[in-house]
Write an enzyme that holds these catalytic residues in place. Structure first.
Site, PDB file in Angstrom:
ATOM      1  N   SER A 161       0.846  -1.187   0.000  1.00  0.00           N
ATOM      2  CA  SER A 161       0.000   0.000   0.000  1.00  0.00           C
ATOM      3  C   SER A 161       0.882   1.238   0.000  1.00  0.00           C
ATOM      4  O   SER A 161       2.039   1.189   0.416  1.00  0.00           O
ATOM      5  CB  SER A 161      -0.871  -0.003   1.262  1.00  0.00           C
ATOM      6  OG  SER A 161      -1.664   1.153   1.319  1.00  0.00           O
TER       7      SER A 161
ATOM      8  N   ASN B 259      -0.957   3.992   1.041  1.00  0.00           N
ATOM      9  CA  ASN B 259      -1.894   4.760   1.856  1.00  0.00           C
ATOM     10  C   ASN B 259      -1.344   4.862   3.285  1.00  0.00           C
ATOM     11  O   ASN B 259      -1.328   3.887   4.033  1.00  0.00           O
ATOM     12  CB  ASN B 259      -3.245   4.035   1.812  1.00  0.00           C
ATOM     13  CG  ASN B 259      -4.304   4.707   2.639  1.00  0.00           C
ATOM     14  OD1 ASN B 259      -4.003   5.403   3.606  1.00  0.00           O
ATOM     15  ND2 ASN B 259      -5.546   4.475   2.276  1.00  0.00           N
TER      16      ASN B 259
ATOM     17  N   LYS C 273      -3.480   3.522   6.155  1.00  0.00           N
ATOM     18  CA  LYS C 273      -3.479   2.058   6.303  1.00  0.00           C
ATOM     19  C   LYS C 273      -2.182   1.577   6.942  1.00  0.00           C
ATOM     20  O   LYS C 273      -2.188   0.682   7.789  1.00  0.00           O
ATOM     21  CB  LYS C 273      -3.607   1.396   4.924  1.00  0.00           C
ATOM     22  CG  LYS C 273      -5.027   1.184   4.490  1.00  0.00           C
ATOM     23  CD  LYS C 273      -5.074   0.197   3.342  1.00  0.00           C
ATOM     24  CE  LYS C 273      -6.516  -0.021   2.910  1.00  0.00           C
ATOM     25  NZ  LYS C 273      -6.619  -0.941   1.780  1.00  0.00           N
TER      26      LYS C 273
ATOM     27  N   ASP D 264      -7.429  -6.787   1.104  1.00  0.00           N
ATOM     28  CA  ASP D 264      -8.507  -6.352   0.224  1.00  0.00           C
ATOM     29  C   ASP D 264      -9.790  -6.432   1.030  1.00  0.00           C
ATOM     30  O   ASP D 264      -9.953  -7.323   1.865  1.00  0.00           O
ATOM     31  CB  ASP D 264      -8.602  -7.246  -1.011  1.00  0.00           C
ATOM     32  CG  ASP D 264      -9.469  -6.609  -2.088  1.00  0.00           C
ATOM     33  OD1 ASP D 264      -9.437  -5.364  -2.224  1.00  0.00           O
ATOM     34  OD2 ASP D 264     -10.186  -7.338  -2.790  1.00  0.00           O
ATOM     35  N   SER D 265     -10.675  -5.469   0.800  1.00  0.00           N
ATOM     36  CA  SER D 265     -11.895  -5.459   1.587  1.00  0.00           C
ATOM     37  C   SER D 265     -13.043  -4.927   0.762  1.00  0.00           C
ATOM     38  O   SER D 265     -12.851  -4.384  -0.323  1.00  0.00           O
ATOM     39  CB  SER D 265     -11.702  -4.584   2.836  1.00  0.00           C
ATOM     40  OG  SER D 265     -11.437  -3.257   2.456  1.00  0.00           O
TER      41      SER D 265
ATOM     42  N   GLY E 172     -16.728   5.266   2.650  1.00  0.00           N
ATOM     43  CA  GLY E 172     -17.339   4.244   1.797  1.00  0.00           C
ATOM     44  C   GLY E 172     -18.808   4.011   2.115  1.00  0.00           C
ATOM     45  O   GLY E 172     -19.606   4.954   2.174  1.00  0.00           O
ATOM     46  N   TYR E 173     -19.153   2.763   2.346  1.00  0.00           N
ATOM     47  CA  TYR E 173     -20.559   2.376   2.559  1.00  0.00           C
ATOM     48  C   TYR E 173     -21.013   2.519   4.018  1.00  0.00           C
ATOM     49  O   TYR E 173     -22.137   2.136   4.350  1.00  0.00           O
ATOM     50  CB  TYR E 173     -20.772   0.928   2.101  1.00  0.00           C
ATOM     51  CG  TYR E 173     -20.486   0.696   0.628  1.00  0.00           C
ATOM     52  CD1 TYR E 173     -21.445   0.960  -0.339  1.00  0.00           C
ATOM     53  CD2 TYR E 173     -19.245   0.207   0.207  1.00  0.00           C
ATOM     54  CE1 TYR E 173     -21.195   0.740  -1.692  1.00  0.00           C
ATOM     55  CE2 TYR E 173     -18.980  -0.010  -1.145  1.00  0.00           C
ATOM     56  CZ  TYR E 173     -19.953   0.258  -2.085  1.00  0.00           C
ATOM     57  OH  TYR E 173     -19.701   0.047  -3.416  1.00  0.00           O
ATOM     58  N   ASP E 174     -20.161   3.040   4.889  1.00  0.00           N
ATOM     59  CA  ASP E 174     -20.501   3.137   6.320  1.00  0.00           C
ATOM     60  C   ASP E 174     -21.856   3.786   6.609  1.00  0.00           C
ATOM     61  O   ASP E 174     -22.590   3.301   7.473  1.00  0.00           O
ATOM     62  CB  ASP E 174     -19.411   3.890   7.097  1.00  0.00           C
ATOM     63  CG  ASP E 174     -18.198   3.034   7.369  1.00  0.00           C
ATOM     64  OD1 ASP E 174     -18.315   1.793   7.287  1.00  0.00           O
ATOM     65  OD2 ASP E 174     -17.132   3.598   7.654  1.00  0.00           O
TER      66      ASP E 174
ATOM     67  N   ARG F  26     -12.014  -5.065   9.372  1.00  0.00           N
ATOM     68  CA  ARG F  26     -10.577  -4.787   9.297  1.00  0.00           C
ATOM     69  C   ARG F  26      -9.910  -5.009  10.654  1.00  0.00           C
ATOM     70  O   ARG F  26      -8.837  -5.587  10.738  1.00  0.00           O
ATOM     71  CB  ARG F  26     -10.346  -3.352   8.823  1.00  0.00           C
ATOM     72  CG  ARG F  26      -9.021  -3.125   8.126  1.00  0.00           C
ATOM     73  CD  ARG F  26      -8.828  -1.673   7.697  1.00  0.00           C
ATOM     74  NE  ARG F  26     -10.075  -1.007   7.387  1.00  0.00           N
ATOM     75  CZ  ARG F  26     -10.684  -1.092   6.209  1.00  0.00           C
ATOM     76  NH1 ARG F  26     -10.156  -1.798   5.251  1.00  0.00           N
ATOM     77  NH2 ARG F  26     -11.832  -0.478   6.012  1.00  0.00           N
TER      78      ARG F  26
HETATM   79  P1  IMP Z   1      -9.999  -1.328   0.027  1.00  0.00           P
HETATM   80  O1  IMP Z   1      -9.814  -2.776   0.230  1.00  0.00           O
HETATM   81  O2  IMP Z   1      -9.523  -0.513   1.165  1.00  0.00           O
HETATM   82  O3  IMP Z   1      -9.514  -0.853  -1.310  1.00  0.00           O
HETATM   83  O4  IMP Z   1     -11.594  -1.074   0.012  1.00  0.00           O
HETATM   84  C1  IMP Z   1     -12.397  -1.338  -1.105  1.00  0.00           C
HETATM   85  C2  IMP Z   1     -13.724  -0.643  -0.995  1.00  0.00           C
HETATM   86  O5  IMP Z   1     -14.574  -1.350  -0.088  1.00  0.00           O
HETATM   87  C3  IMP Z   1     -13.697   0.791  -0.459  1.00  0.00           C
HETATM   88  O6  IMP Z   1     -13.471   1.702  -1.490  1.00  0.00           O
HETATM   89  C4  IMP Z   1     -15.089   0.930   0.127  1.00  0.00           C
HETATM   90  O7  IMP Z   1     -16.018   1.238  -0.884  1.00  0.00           O
HETATM   91  C5  IMP Z   1     -15.386  -0.466   0.640  1.00  0.00           C
HETATM   92  N1  IMP Z   1     -15.018  -0.599   2.069  1.00  0.00           N
HETATM   93  C6  IMP Z   1     -14.001  -1.319   2.582  1.00  0.00           C
HETATM   94  N2  IMP Z   1     -13.955  -1.198   3.921  1.00  0.00           N
HETATM   95  C7  IMP Z   1     -14.963  -0.361   4.250  1.00  0.00           C
HETATM   96  C8  IMP Z   1     -15.403   0.163   5.507  1.00  0.00           C
HETATM   97  O8  IMP Z   1     -14.854  -0.076   6.587  1.00  0.00           O
HETATM   98  N3  IMP Z   1     -16.461   0.991   5.440  1.00  0.00           N
HETATM   99  C9  IMP Z   1     -17.087   1.328   4.287  1.00  0.00           C
HETATM  100  N4  IMP Z   1     -16.709   0.877   3.095  1.00  0.00           N
HETATM  101  C10 IMP Z   1     -15.647   0.022   3.072  1.00  0.00           C
END
Ligand code: IMP
Length: 202
Positions: free
Chosen positions: A7, A9, A12, A70-71, A159-161, A187
């Site tokens: 990463s 970021n 992170k 990845d999340s 994000g979707y929180d 996470r």
């Molecule tokens: P990444 O794995 O950090 O790149 O996350 C991929 C995407 O998943 C993000 O851009 C969000 O749209 C969503 N996402 C991942 N973790 C969260 C969270 O904790 N809250 C809200 N959205 C999340």
């Protein structure tokens, strides 16, 4: 011992440093920039674990232990979507601007328009992969279950929180403090599982 997180970021990287410091105080967390890996890593896996492994392998090419994550959000009524497309869901479904949280949220709400409360179950998922210089690897996963509301609540998180209602708190994850979120989040769980597993492996 040094590990490289796949990463750039700083948030992170800081988060992993803080959480690993509790379990493994001797581990130093480096970024891709720190080890001179500057190219983009193509995330073309079909699962969170595959994408995490792709990133971890790229980081391990530094010669140190590589870690990738990845999340995303999985919605039951959407057959697990947005899934690995969480960050670019609006773009995938509508061609709208990539990486825009509002457009992503609007897309999920539109797709769930006629879905009743009891079928709006969802989960946030986080996979973390670890690849050792000798090729050994492992993955861990953290999940938090919730429900997608019909409108936004709260200004915190990302994000979707604001759509993700977490029953035990009686709020969305955009309405709680970051330490409340970390205590129950996908996470937070994945990082704690990763720290325990790494400790056992080294
Ligand atoms: P990444 O794995 O950090 O790149 O996350 C991929 C995407 O998943 C993000 O851009 C969000 O749209 C969503 N996402 C991942 N973790 C969260 C969270 O904790 N809250 C809200 N959205 C999340």
């Amino acid at each position: 011992m040094k590990i490289v997180l796949a990463s750039r970021n700083q948030k992170k990287i800081g988060e992993l440093r803080t959480l690993l410091a509790e379990t493994l105080p001797d581990v130093e967390v480096l970024s891709l920039d720190d080890v001179g890996i500057f190219g983009e890593i193509e995330e073309n896996g079909a699962t969170f674990e595959e994408n995490a492994l792709i990133k971890a392998r790229a980081a391990a090419s530094s010669g140190y232990i590589g870690v990738g994550d990845d999340s995303g959000l999985t919605v039951d009524a959407l057959g697990g979507e947005p899934g690995v497309y969480s960050a670019r869901f609006a773009f995938l479904k509508t061609g709208m601007n990539d990486h825009d949280d509002q457009a992503n949220n609007r897309t999920v709400l539109d797709l769930l328009q006629d879905v009743p409360t009891e079928r709006r179950g969802a989960a946030f998922v986080s996979a973390i992969a670890c690849v050792f210089p000798d090729g050994r690897s492992f993955t861990v996963r953290g999940e938090v279950k919730g429900r997608i509301l019909t409108e936004h609540h709260g200004n915190g998180g990302f994000g979707y929180d604001p759509l993700f209602y977490y029953e035990p708190y009686g709020k969305t994850l955009a309405e709680v403090t970051s330490s409340e979120k970390n205590a129950v989040s996908h996470r937070g769980k994945a990082i704690r599982a990763f720290a325990e597993r790494l400790k056992a492996e080294i």
